[in-house]
Design an enzyme around this catalytic site. Sequence first.
Site, PDB file in Angstrom:
ATOM      1  N   LYS A  93     -20.357  18.485  16.102  1.00  0.00           N
ATOM      2  CA  LYS A  93     -21.719  18.749  15.644  1.00  0.00           C
ATOM      3  C   LYS A  93     -21.985  20.238  15.677  1.00  0.00           C
ATOM      4  O   LYS A  93     -21.347  20.975  16.437  1.00  0.00           O
ATOM      5  CB  LYS A  93     -22.719  18.076  16.592  1.00  0.00           C
ATOM      6  CG  LYS A  93     -22.761  16.574  16.489  1.00  0.00           C
ATOM      7  CD  LYS A  93     -23.884  16.010  17.365  1.00  0.00           C
ATOM      8  CE  LYS A  93     -23.949  14.503  17.263  1.00  0.00           C
ATOM      9  NZ  LYS A  93     -24.213  13.996  15.907  1.00  0.00           N
TER      10      LYS A  93
ATOM     11  N   ASP B 256     -17.565  11.760  14.770  1.00  0.00           N
ATOM     12  CA  ASP B 256     -18.977  11.808  15.140  1.00  0.00           C
ATOM     13  C   ASP B 256     -19.684  10.480  14.815  1.00  0.00           C
ATOM     14  O   ASP B 256     -20.827  10.276  15.214  1.00  0.00           O
ATOM     15  CB  ASP B 256     -19.657  12.969  14.415  1.00  0.00           C
ATOM     16  CG  ASP B 256     -21.012  13.314  15.008  1.00  0.00           C
ATOM     17  OD1 ASP B 256     -21.310  12.836  16.134  1.00  0.00           O
ATOM     18  OD2 ASP B 256     -21.760  14.067  14.359  1.00  0.00           O
TER      19      ASP B 256
ATOM     20  N   ASP C  81     -22.921  13.247  23.162  1.00  0.00           N
ATOM     21  CA  ASP C  81     -22.220  13.161  21.879  1.00  0.00           C
ATOM     22  C   ASP C  81     -22.041  14.555  21.287  1.00  0.00           C
ATOM     23  O   ASP C  81     -22.942  15.088  20.644  1.00  0.00           O
ATOM     24  CB  ASP C  81     -23.018  12.265  20.918  1.00  0.00           C
ATOM     25  CG  ASP C  81     -22.346  12.121  19.555  1.00  0.00           C
ATOM     26  OD1 ASP C  81     -21.167  12.520  19.428  1.00  0.00           O
ATOM     27  OD2 ASP C  81     -23.003  11.595  18.630  1.00  0.00           O
TER      28      ASP C  81
ATOM     29  N   ASP D  86     -28.137  10.246  23.763  1.00  0.00           N
ATOM     30  CA  ASP D  86     -27.432   9.319  22.876  1.00  0.00           C
ATOM     31  C   ASP D  86     -27.067   8.014  23.580  1.00  0.00           C
ATOM     32  O   ASP D  86     -26.318   7.205  23.048  1.00  0.00           O
ATOM     33  CB  ASP D  86     -26.178  10.007  22.298  1.00  0.00           C
ATOM     34  CG  ASP D  86     -25.786   9.445  20.935  1.00  0.00           C
ATOM     35  OD1 ASP D  86     -26.624   8.795  20.292  1.00  0.00           O
ATOM     36  OD2 ASP D  86     -24.624   9.666  20.527  1.00  0.00           O
TER      37      ASP D  86
ATOM     38  N   ARG E 118     -20.850   3.372  16.509  1.00  0.00           N
ATOM     39  CA  ARG E 118     -20.450   2.078  15.926  1.00  0.00           C
ATOM     40  C   ARG E 118     -19.119   1.617  16.480  1.00  0.00           C
ATOM     41  O   ARG E 118     -18.847   0.420  16.551  1.00  0.00           O
ATOM     42  CB  ARG E 118     -20.448   2.197  14.393  1.00  0.00           C
ATOM     43  CG  ARG E 118     -19.457   3.179  13.848  1.00  0.00           C
ATOM     44  CD  ARG E 118     -19.770   3.595  12.412  1.00  0.00           C
ATOM     45  NE  ARG E 118     -20.886   4.518  12.336  1.00  0.00           N
ATOM     46  CZ  ARG E 118     -21.385   5.003  11.204  1.00  0.00           C
ATOM     47  NH1 ARG E 118     -20.879   4.639  10.045  1.00  0.00           N
ATOM     48  NH2 ARG E 118     -22.398   5.844  11.221  1.00  0.00           N
TER      49      ARG E 118
ATOM     50  N   LYS F 154     -25.907   1.039  22.930  1.00  0.00           N
ATOM     51  CA  LYS F 154     -25.006   2.187  22.797  1.00  0.00           C
ATOM     52  C   LYS F 154     -25.285   3.153  23.940  1.00  0.00           C
ATOM     53  O   LYS F 154     -26.412   3.634  24.097  1.00  0.00           O
ATOM     54  CB  LYS F 154     -25.232   2.886  21.453  1.00  0.00           C
ATOM     55  CG  LYS F 154     -24.565   4.268  21.341  1.00  0.00           C
ATOM     56  CD  LYS F 154     -24.810   4.939  19.981  1.00  0.00           C
ATOM     57  CE  LYS F 154     -24.282   6.385  19.972  1.00  0.00           C
ATOM     58  NZ  LYS F 154     -24.505   7.092  18.693  1.00  0.00           N
TER      59      LYS F 154
END
Length: 497
Positions: A275, A345, A268, A286, A349, A263
């Site tokens: 966030k 967020d 992010d 991230d 995935r 990833k």
Amino acid sequence: MSQKPSITFTKLAAPRKGSVVVLWAEGAGLSKSGAACDPANILERASEVADFSGKSGSVLDVLAPEGPGLDRLVAIGAGKASELDDYGWMKLGGVIAATLRRTPDATVVADLPDAAADAGGAAALAAGIVLRSYSFDRYKTRKGETPDDEAQKPGKITIQTSDPAGAKKAFAAMSAVADGVLLARDLVNEPANVLGPLEFVERIRKLAQLGVEVEILAEKEMKKLGMGALLGVAQGSPRGARLAVMRWNGGKAKDRPVAFVGKGVTFDTGGNSMKSPSGMEDMKGDMGGAAAVTGLMHALAARKAKANVVGIVGLVENAVDGNAQRPGDIVTSMSGQTIEVLNTDAEGRLVLADALWYCADRFKPAAMIDLATLTGAIMVALGQHHAGLFCNDDELAGWLAQAGSETHERLWRMPLGPEYDKLIDSKNADMKNVGGRYGGAITAAQFLQRFVKDTPWAHLDIAGTAMGAPSSEISQSWGTGFGVRLLDRLVRDHYEK
Ligand code: BES
Ligand code: MN
Ligand code: ZN
């Protein structure tokens, strides 16, 4: 990257000047060669006064002892010599590097009483010195002003061992791996204004110098392949999206490769499901999974691993913007499966969904292992001392756990199962990108599993271990480089012939 100490190996011979470090075995004291550095039994006396018994990692430091020439004499507790494994030697190196803060040029006598000639041990000690000496100081324009800066001054270290040629040879491989760790740390530590998807790609391209084949897919190719999940995350950022494919072909032509997928969210924000500001700066890390995959490819190529290995990283920024995806958007992944994005967020995935499918589809790997700073939930479950291990294959899980305990990049297995899988079914699409309130790391893993076909697969959730983890003997860096040593060991033990 901070400068590295320069390390050479020589034969055992009592040093007579400068700073000298010797190893002290718990219960057995100094080796013959270690004792030869100690003109008037200074260490013996000091050990009594200081109640020093050679416990692993303890330090007995004698400055400018009387006698000819020595500036500083340090004994490092090695614990029980019989219990020293590679990681133990590496930790000794770390303690030595920390102890030599202000006298970085030194001779280390890497010898213990009754120890068989241990070239691997001396090499691991050297690797520990390299790893501990790293600091991310690229943006410090006034180096050496604070005691902390000074600590990072790299030195010239001579390591004495009974088998210098063997140690040099062993260190060649370990130093390749250490360089991979330092590369991963650098990538994680780099701020997101400097390292976006395109800049990350430039760092990856440098691996070509080591013989890694690098292929880069830009938005247009990814669109053609149907990677709507990955591209949906990227659409809010002006900084583009890339999928990087790295290949190291060190094995036989017919061997199926082992694949690593990372990833790489270079920042992010959470996107529209934003966030909260406190601690958001950590999200520059991230891309810790992508950093580990890149560092691993560096390590394997630099030590010429005899294995076929594929590394794939999905590089995007999850930004807030008028064009960013919205909660409720439905995207179609490369697999054809549709995803309702209920929370922007939960973006990692989505990136991995397309990267994993692409990897399984194109390379049919013997095994596929992804690394991702995927969930805060894994930190709630395991803290920062183990990464979460999710796996559809017990043998692979066992190999990984073993490599984890040997390298001290430890893993803890977590469950997968149909009950958890059900939690991400969606009314409006094939699945949604978040489960319910509970088991957040597990539902994230279930999501990934829908994109691996029947490939033997493992997912490592490294949110707690890739960055901000407590410092250790061999790392003082915020970005830890977690995963490089672990997966190098996995490849060495199970995929090299
Ligand atoms: N990158 C984060 C996970 C993370 C959190 C990594 C803290 C390192 C430290 C990930 O993209 C994320 O935001 N996950 C969400 C998922 C949730 C929305 C289902 C989380 O963990 O809160
Ligand atoms: Mn997120
Ligand atoms: Zn994320």
